[in-house]
Design a protein around this motif. Sequence first.
Motif, PDB file in Angstrom:
ATOM      1  N   HIS A  56       0.848  -1.192   0.000  1.00  0.00           N
ATOM      2  CA  HIS A  56       0.000   0.000   0.000  1.00  0.00           C
ATOM      3  C   HIS A  56       0.880   1.237   0.000  1.00  0.00           C
ATOM      4  O   HIS A  56       0.927   1.986   0.959  1.00  0.00           O
ATOM      5  CB  HIS A  56      -0.916  -0.019   1.212  1.00  0.00           C
ATOM      6  N   PHE A  57       1.662   1.398  -1.065  1.00  0.00           N
ATOM      7  CA  PHE A  57       2.499   2.590  -1.242  1.00  0.00           C
ATOM      8  C   PHE A  57       3.610   2.699  -0.202  1.00  0.00           C
ATOM      9  O   PHE A  57       3.989   3.794   0.195  1.00  0.00           O
ATOM     10  CB  PHE A  57       1.644   3.861  -1.264  1.00  0.00           C
ATOM     11  N   GLN A 149      -2.997  -1.789  -6.355  1.00  0.00           N
ATOM     12  CA  GLN A 149      -3.344  -0.462  -5.839  1.00  0.00           C
ATOM     13  C   GLN A 149      -3.527   0.609  -6.904  1.00  0.00           C
ATOM     14  O   GLN A 149      -4.456   1.395  -6.831  1.00  0.00           O
ATOM     15  CB  GLN A 149      -2.257   0.015  -4.856  1.00  0.00           C
ATOM     16  N   PRO A 151      -4.273   1.534 -10.599  1.00  0.00           N
ATOM     17  CA  PRO A 151      -4.699   1.097 -11.930  1.00  0.00           C
ATOM     18  C   PRO A 151      -3.879   1.782 -13.024  1.00  0.00           C
ATOM     19  O   PRO A 151      -3.526   2.949 -12.857  1.00  0.00           O
ATOM     20  CB  PRO A 151      -6.166   1.530 -12.001  1.00  0.00           C
ATOM     21  N   TRP A 188     -13.127  -2.740   1.933  1.00  0.00           N
ATOM     22  CA  TRP A 188     -13.132  -1.340   1.521  1.00  0.00           C
ATOM     23  C   TRP A 188     -12.214  -0.569   2.481  1.00  0.00           C
ATOM     24  O   TRP A 188     -12.660   0.325   3.179  1.00  0.00           O
ATOM     25  CB  TRP A 188     -14.563  -0.787   1.555  1.00  0.00           C
ATOM     26  N   PRO A 189     -10.952  -0.924   2.524  1.00  0.00           N
ATOM     27  CA  PRO A 189     -10.073  -0.417   3.585  1.00  0.00           C
ATOM     28  C   PRO A 189      -9.789   1.069   3.445  1.00  0.00           C
ATOM     29  O   PRO A 189      -9.759   1.595   2.335  1.00  0.00           O
ATOM     30  CB  PRO A 189      -8.790  -1.224   3.363  1.00  0.00           C
ATOM     31  N   ALA A 190      -9.581   1.713   4.574  1.00  0.00           N
ATOM     32  CA  ALA A 190      -9.156   3.120   4.600  1.00  0.00           C
ATOM     33  C   ALA A 190     -10.133   4.038   3.887  1.00  0.00           C
ATOM     34  O   ALA A 190      -9.769   5.089   3.379  1.00  0.00           O
ATOM     35  CB  ALA A 190      -7.746   3.276   4.032  1.00  0.00           C
ATOM     36  N   THR A 191     -11.380   3.599   3.785  1.00  0.00           N
ATOM     37  CA  THR A 191     -12.455   4.442   3.268  1.00  0.00           C
ATOM     38  C   THR A 191     -13.518   4.544   4.365  1.00  0.00           C
ATOM     39  O   THR A 191     -13.452   3.808   5.355  1.00  0.00           O
ATOM     40  CB  THR A 191     -13.129   3.832   2.016  1.00  0.00           C
ATOM     41  N   ASP A 193     -16.192   3.256   4.221  1.00  0.00           N
ATOM     42  CA  ASP A 193     -16.846   1.938   4.199  1.00  0.00           C
ATOM     43  C   ASP A 193     -16.016   0.858   4.878  1.00  0.00           C
ATOM     44  O   ASP A 193     -16.387  -0.327   4.825  1.00  0.00           O
ATOM     45  CB  ASP A 193     -17.102   1.513   2.756  1.00  0.00           C
ATOM     46  N   SER A 194     -14.900   1.242   5.472  1.00  0.00           N
ATOM     47  CA  SER A 194     -14.053   0.277   6.166  1.00  0.00           C
ATOM     48  C   SER A 194     -14.892  -0.509   7.168  1.00  0.00           C
ATOM     49  O   SER A 194     -15.548   0.080   8.032  1.00  0.00           O
ATOM     50  CB  SER A 194     -12.938   1.034   6.899  1.00  0.00           C
ATOM     51  N   GLY A 195     -14.892  -1.817   7.060  1.00  0.00           N
ATOM     52  CA  GLY A 195     -15.734  -2.657   7.907  1.00  0.00           C
ATOM     53  C   GLY A 195     -16.810  -3.370   7.122  1.00  0.00           C
ATOM     54  O   GLY A 195     -17.359  -4.374   7.554  1.00  0.00           O
ATOM     55  N   LYS A 196     -17.117  -2.837   5.920  1.00  0.00           N
ATOM     56  CA  LYS A 196     -18.068  -3.505   5.039  1.00  0.00           C
ATOM     57  C   LYS A 196     -17.405  -4.771   4.479  1.00  0.00           C
ATOM     58  O   LYS A 196     -16.242  -4.741   4.069  1.00  0.00           O
ATOM     59  CB  LYS A 196     -18.426  -2.533   3.904  1.00  0.00           C
ATOM     60  N   TYR A 226     -14.529  -4.523  -8.183  1.00  0.00           N
ATOM     61  CA  TYR A 226     -14.732  -3.242  -7.504  1.00  0.00           C
ATOM     62  C   TYR A 226     -16.168  -3.120  -6.999  1.00  0.00           C
ATOM     63  O   TYR A 226     -16.421  -2.681  -5.876  1.00  0.00           O
ATOM     64  CB  TYR A 226     -14.405  -2.099  -8.466  1.00  0.00           C
ATOM     65  N   GLN A 231     -12.316  -1.847  -3.509  1.00  0.00           N
ATOM     66  CA  GLN A 231     -10.938  -1.710  -4.006  1.00  0.00           C
ATOM     67  C   GLN A 231      -9.994  -2.683  -3.301  1.00  0.00           C
ATOM     68  O   GLN A 231      -8.978  -3.109  -3.858  1.00  0.00           O
ATOM     69  CB  GLN A 231     -10.431  -0.272  -3.910  1.00  0.00           C
ATOM     70  N   PHE A 234      -9.273  -6.117  -4.992  1.00  0.00           N
ATOM     71  CA  PHE A 234      -8.234  -6.276  -6.025  1.00  0.00           C
ATOM     72  C   PHE A 234      -7.083  -7.160  -5.533  1.00  0.00           C
ATOM     73  O   PHE A 234      -6.313  -7.676  -6.329  1.00  0.00           O
ATOM     74  CB  PHE A 234      -7.696  -4.904  -6.447  1.00  0.00           C
TER      75      PHE A 234
ATOM     76  N   PHE B  11       2.518  10.902  -0.553  1.00  0.00           N
ATOM     77  CA  PHE B  11       3.367   9.699  -0.538  1.00  0.00           C
ATOM     78  C   PHE B  11       4.758  10.058  -0.010  1.00  0.00           C
ATOM     79  O   PHE B  11       5.326   9.356   0.838  1.00  0.00           O
ATOM     80  CB  PHE B  11       3.440   9.147  -1.962  1.00  0.00           C
ATOM     81  N   TRP B  73      -8.353   6.561  14.506  1.00  0.00           N
ATOM     82  CA  TRP B  73      -8.945   5.826  13.375  1.00  0.00           C
ATOM     83  C   TRP B  73     -10.437   6.133  13.178  1.00  0.00           C
ATOM     84  O   TRP B  73     -10.849   6.469  12.048  1.00  0.00           O
ATOM     85  CB  TRP B  73      -8.696   4.331  13.543  1.00  0.00           C
ATOM     86  N   TYR B  76     -10.842   9.513  11.682  1.00  0.00           N
ATOM     87  CA  TYR B  76     -10.445   9.541  10.269  1.00  0.00           C
ATOM     88  C   TYR B  76     -11.610   9.088   9.391  1.00  0.00           C
ATOM     89  O   TYR B  76     -11.931   9.730   8.382  1.00  0.00           O
ATOM     90  CB  TYR B  76      -9.217   8.649  10.072  1.00  0.00           C
ATOM     91  N   MET B  80     -13.803  11.557   6.599  1.00  0.00           N
ATOM     92  CA  MET B  80     -14.080  11.312   5.175  1.00  0.00           C
ATOM     93  C   MET B  80     -15.570  11.467   4.886  1.00  0.00           C
ATOM     94  O   MET B  80     -15.958  12.058   3.862  1.00  0.00           O
ATOM     95  CB  MET B  80     -13.586   9.912   4.787  1.00  0.00           C
ATOM     96  N   ARG B  81     -16.413  10.955   5.792  1.00  0.00           N
ATOM     97  CA  ARG B  81     -17.867  11.126   5.597  1.00  0.00           C
ATOM     98  C   ARG B  81     -18.232  12.610   5.625  1.00  0.00           C
ATOM     99  O   ARG B  81     -19.048  13.083   4.823  1.00  0.00           O
ATOM    100  CB  ARG B  81     -18.637  10.384   6.688  1.00  0.00           C
ATOM    101  N   SER B  99     -21.333   3.247   0.873  1.00  0.00           N
ATOM    102  CA  SER B  99     -22.434   3.110   1.821  1.00  0.00           C
ATOM    103  C   SER B  99     -23.145   4.462   1.921  1.00  0.00           C
ATOM    104  O   SER B  99     -22.676   5.456   1.375  1.00  0.00           O
ATOM    105  CB  SER B  99     -21.898   2.659   3.187  1.00  0.00           C
ATOM    106  N   VAL B 105     -20.177   1.306   9.345  1.00  0.00           N
ATOM    107  CA  VAL B 105     -19.956  -0.113   9.085  1.00  0.00           C
ATOM    108  C   VAL B 105     -18.720  -0.656   9.792  1.00  0.00           C
ATOM    109  O   VAL B 105     -18.484  -1.854   9.768  1.00  0.00           O
ATOM    110  CB  VAL B 105     -19.853  -0.392   7.569  1.00  0.00           C
ATOM    111  N   ALA B 106     -17.931   0.212  10.395  1.00  0.00           N
ATOM    112  CA  ALA B 106     -16.649  -0.240  10.951  1.00  0.00           C
ATOM    113  C   ALA B 106     -16.796  -0.893  12.310  1.00  0.00           C
ATOM    114  O   ALA B 106     -15.866  -1.512  12.807  1.00  0.00           O
ATOM    115  CB  ALA B 106     -15.671   0.924  11.037  1.00  0.00           C
TER     116      ALA B 106
END
Lengths: 275, 108
Positions: A56-57, A149, A151, A188-191, A193-196, A226, A231, A234, B11, B73, B76, B80-81, B99, B105-106
Amino acid sequence: MSLVFAGVTSHGPGITARPETADPVVRDAFFAALGSMRQQLEAAKPDALVVIAAEHFANFFMNNMPAFAMGMADVYEGPIEDEAWLKIKRRDDIPGDADLSKRLITEIMQTVDVAFAEEWRFDHGISVPLHFLTPDYGLKIIPVNINCQGPPLTPLHRAWAFGEALRRACDKVPERIAVIATGGISHWPATPDSGKINEAWDRDFLDRWSRNDRAALTAYTDAETYRDGGQGGFEIRTFIALAACAGGQGDVQFYGPIPQFAVGCTVGVMDIVEP
Amino acid sequence: MSLYALQKLLFTLNRDPALQAAFKADPAPVLDGYRLTDEERGAMTAHDVGLLYVLGVNGQILMHFAAFCGFAWPDYLEAMREGVRRHGPVRAGVYALTSSLDEKVAGL
């Protein structure tokens, strides 16, 4: 000598960063499966462990992104993450084997154009599995990365080809080689939606993986992955490469969705079949 | 939109303690080294993690900057939301919100 062990495991940073937040029943069963995987790995008496990861970078960015990369150093560093956050101590003395890497890479290059890297900083994608599988860092590690990671991503059929090439290379060296692949299935990490987690999609993928069904494993389009697997989905490339490398039937020894770890936590071991 | 430059900056910042110290002391000279839009530059200066998310920064890069800025965490994830609430849907990249805005959802 040959390939002596092949397995897959999840690597979500939450696994070590926040274990106290997870359902203890599922978490403890997952950790027990990882402990069992460690025993199976040690029983195979490997001289080195190849870790097929989806970084992851930590090392690679879109200025020069390899489809495949492999470490070729005697020493590696990691993890890059904040130690207090990931709860894994950073080390700069993780043992590698540049000479063995060079021989493996030279053989792989006969069919797959793999980039090599004489320096490599592990991120959670490698450090979390090692924390459970080789916590004393006594085993030589050879890191591999497949671009999951940035595309355009490495095509699935090329991940398969890489796995075949890695197997051919392992079988040509005198050392006993273990290979693990680490990645998530749907996530769906680090978004936000993390946990979905798409458990049905995960179980279907693991069924294809267990059967070592090449056509079914490489049938996904990135758009489908996707949509259904996020993501993070992938990262199935690592599991696919491992299946091509081992060649046998897979045994999913644990699968359990843990939202706090942002992934359906997986431990699997695959039979090694003569090519 | 110069997402590539923005992500390159993040980065690099994630990997370089000396650059992190320089950014903390005065972000302007660090930001001058990258071809950023005013919106991107403002988001970096304000530690606006939500806007950076909406601009399309990959979460695997953004999460390190959020930690650098002191976000826990769960904060964070919420930032984003909040970014999507304030600025609308994610404009680029592969880390879009899927979502609903208030769905958590976390499990955290």
